[in-house]
Enzyme design. Structure first.
Site, PDB file in Angstrom:
ATOM      1  N   CYS A   7       0.956  -1.165  -0.014  1.00  0.00           N
ATOM      2  CA  CYS A   7       0.141   0.034  -0.176  1.00  0.00           C
ATOM      3  C   CYS A   7       0.791   1.278   0.052  1.00  0.00           C
ATOM      4  O   CYS A   7       1.811   1.423   0.744  1.00  0.00           O
ATOM      5  CB  CYS A   7      -1.120  -0.027   1.117  1.00  0.00           C
ATOM      6  N   CYS A  10       0.643   3.374   3.297  1.00  0.00           N
ATOM      7  CA  CYS A  10       1.250   2.846   4.301  1.00  0.00           C
ATOM      8  C   CYS A  10       2.675   3.148   4.216  1.00  0.00           C
ATOM      9  O   CYS A  10       3.470   3.175   5.096  1.00  0.00           O
ATOM     10  CB  CYS A  10       1.225   1.228   4.275  1.00  0.00           C
ATOM     11  N   ASP A  33      -0.614  16.239  -1.690  1.00  0.00           N
ATOM     12  CA  ASP A  33      -0.957  15.473  -2.952  1.00  0.00           C
ATOM     13  C   ASP A  33      -0.098  15.823  -4.356  1.00  0.00           C
ATOM     14  O   ASP A  33       0.392  16.725  -4.611  1.00  0.00           O
ATOM     15  CB  ASP A  33      -2.492  15.611  -3.306  1.00  0.00           C
ATOM     16  N   HIS A  49      -3.504   0.828   8.467  1.00  0.00           N
ATOM     17  CA  HIS A  49      -4.315   0.515   7.262  1.00  0.00           C
ATOM     18  C   HIS A  49      -5.711   0.207   7.508  1.00  0.00           C
ATOM     19  O   HIS A  49      -6.038  -1.100   7.864  1.00  0.00           O
ATOM     20  CB  HIS A  49      -3.423  -0.521   6.236  1.00  0.00           C
ATOM     21  N   ASN A  89     -13.381  10.178  -0.571  1.00  0.00           N
ATOM     22  CA  ASN A  89     -13.935   9.183  -1.528  1.00  0.00           C
ATOM     23  C   ASN A  89     -13.792   7.647  -1.067  1.00  0.00           C
ATOM     24  O   ASN A  89     -12.813   7.414  -0.479  1.00  0.00           O
ATOM     25  CB  ASN A  89     -12.961   9.330  -2.926  1.00  0.00           C
ATOM     26  N   GLY A  95     -14.642   7.226  -7.230  1.00  0.00           N
ATOM     27  CA  GLY A  95     -13.461   7.487  -7.869  1.00  0.00           C
ATOM     28  C   GLY A  95     -12.080   7.400  -6.768  1.00  0.00           C
ATOM     29  O   GLY A  95     -11.175   7.819  -7.155  1.00  0.00           O
ATOM     30  N   THR A  97      -9.019   5.858  -5.751  1.00  0.00           N
ATOM     31  CA  THR A  97      -7.785   5.200  -6.381  1.00  0.00           C
ATOM     32  C   THR A  97      -6.872   4.554  -5.566  1.00  0.00           C
ATOM     33  O   THR A  97      -6.361   3.688  -5.785  1.00  0.00           O
ATOM     34  CB  THR A  97      -7.132   6.250  -7.328  1.00  0.00           C
ATOM     35  N   HIS A 102      -8.262   8.081   3.369  1.00  0.00           N
ATOM     36  CA  HIS A 102      -7.635   9.286   3.138  1.00  0.00           C
ATOM     37  C   HIS A 102      -8.642  10.613   3.226  1.00  0.00           C
ATOM     38  O   HIS A 102      -9.511  10.720   2.459  1.00  0.00           O
ATOM     39  CB  HIS A 102      -6.317   9.469   2.432  1.00  0.00           C
ATOM     40  N   HIS A 104      -8.979  14.366   1.769  1.00  0.00           N
ATOM     41  CA  HIS A 104      -8.504  15.387   0.977  1.00  0.00           C
ATOM     42  C   HIS A 104      -8.787  16.684   1.634  1.00  0.00           C
ATOM     43  O   HIS A 104      -9.932  17.031   2.125  1.00  0.00           O
ATOM     44  CB  HIS A 104      -9.143  15.272  -0.329  1.00  0.00           C
TER      45      HIS A 104
HETATM   46  P1  5GP Z   1      -8.455   9.270  -4.185  1.00  0.00           P
HETATM   47  O1  5GP Z   1      -8.797   9.283  -5.807  1.00  0.00           O
HETATM   48  O2  5GP Z   1      -8.223   7.729  -3.882  1.00  0.00           O
HETATM   49  O3  5GP Z   1      -9.483   9.788  -3.329  1.00  0.00           O
HETATM   50  O4  5GP Z   1      -7.244   9.992  -3.892  1.00  0.00           O
HETATM   51  C1  5GP Z   1      -5.929   9.544  -4.150  1.00  0.00           C
HETATM   52  C2  5GP Z   1      -4.916  10.645  -4.285  1.00  0.00           C
HETATM   53  O5  5GP Z   1      -3.539  10.184  -4.017  1.00  0.00           O
HETATM   54  C3  5GP Z   1      -5.001  11.426  -5.579  1.00  0.00           C
HETATM   55  O6  5GP Z   1      -5.441  12.793  -5.449  1.00  0.00           O
HETATM   56  C4  5GP Z   1      -3.508  11.246  -6.068  1.00  0.00           C
HETATM   57  O7  5GP Z   1      -3.049  12.273  -6.767  1.00  0.00           O
HETATM   58  C5  5GP Z   1      -2.897  11.040  -4.806  1.00  0.00           C
HETATM   59  N1  5GP Z   1      -1.504  10.166  -4.836  1.00  0.00           N
HETATM   60  C6  5GP Z   1      -1.455   8.959  -5.318  1.00  0.00           C
HETATM   61  N2  5GP Z   1      -0.392   8.498  -5.346  1.00  0.00           N
HETATM   62  C7  5GP Z   1       0.567   9.437  -4.538  1.00  0.00           C
HETATM   63  C8  5GP Z   1       1.928   9.397  -4.186  1.00  0.00           C
HETATM   64  O8  5GP Z   1       2.715   8.358  -4.212  1.00  0.00           O
HETATM   65  N3  5GP Z   1       2.109  10.677  -3.459  1.00  0.00           N
HETATM   66  C9  5GP Z   1       1.486  11.752  -3.186  1.00  0.00           C
HETATM   67  N4  5GP Z   1       1.806  12.658  -2.354  1.00  0.00           N
HETATM   68  N5  5GP Z   1       0.108  11.519  -3.566  1.00  0.00           N
HETATM   69  C10 5GP Z   1      -0.346  10.486  -4.306  1.00  0.00           C
HETATM   70 ZN    ZN Z   2      -2.206   1.258   3.750  1.00  0.00          ZN
END
Ligand code: 5GP
Ligand code: ZN
Length: 116
Positions: A7, A10, A33, A49, A89, A95, A97, A102, A104
């Site tokens: 992850c 993590c 981000d 996690h 999310n 969405g 990902t 987390h 935002h």
């Molecule tokens: P989700 O779409 O799951 O709500 O948001 C995941 C967020 O994590 C996205 O806004 C993406 O830009 C951010 N993100 C994904 N991988 C990384 C990473 O390795 N480092 C950082 N700082 N942000 C990440």
């Molecule tokens: Zn995790």
């Protein structure tokens, strides 16, 4: 709750992957981000996690509560006196990902387009 080696959040929380951290304590970490959607776009992440609120459990709930308590002071420090938006999310339709819960934290400009 164990750390998941596969992850990304993590691994960021453990310091194995670099990130631009803006806050850290024993329970949560907050970092910028990678693909910011506002002048200030920080992810507030419980260190334990769990993928979604559905899997949070009692221990996770304490971490989320703590994150919510940290956010106002963090927002103040990040200069978000004019306000900010939190987005969490949950699952595919939202969405999500990264399957590690987390929050935002978005701000630094009037956030015009609203879904609610
Ligand atoms: P989700 O779409 O799951 O709500 O948001 C995941 C967020 O994590 C996205 O806004 C993406 O830009 C951010 N993100 C994904 N991988 C990384 C990473 O390795 N480092 C950082 N700082 N942000 C990440
Ligand atoms: Zn995790």
């Amino acid at each position: 709750m164990e750390l998941d080696k596969n992850c990304i959040f993590c691994r960021i929380a453990a310091g194995e992957i670099p990130s631009d951290k803006v806050y850290e304590d024993e329970q949560v970490v907050a970092f910028k981000d990678l693909n910011p959607q506002a002048p200030v776009h920080v992810l507030v992440v419980p260190k334990a996690h769990f993928a979604t609120l559905a899997e949070m459990g009692e221990e996770g709930a304490e971490l989320v509560k703590h994150a919510m308590q940290v956010i106002p002071q963090l927002a103040k420090r990040l200069g978000l006196a004019g306000g900010y938006r939190l987005i969490v999310n949950q699952g595919a339709d939202a969405g999500q990902t990264v399957m590690h819960l987390h929050i935002h934290l978005l701000g630094g400009t009037p956030l015009g387009e609203k879904i609610v």
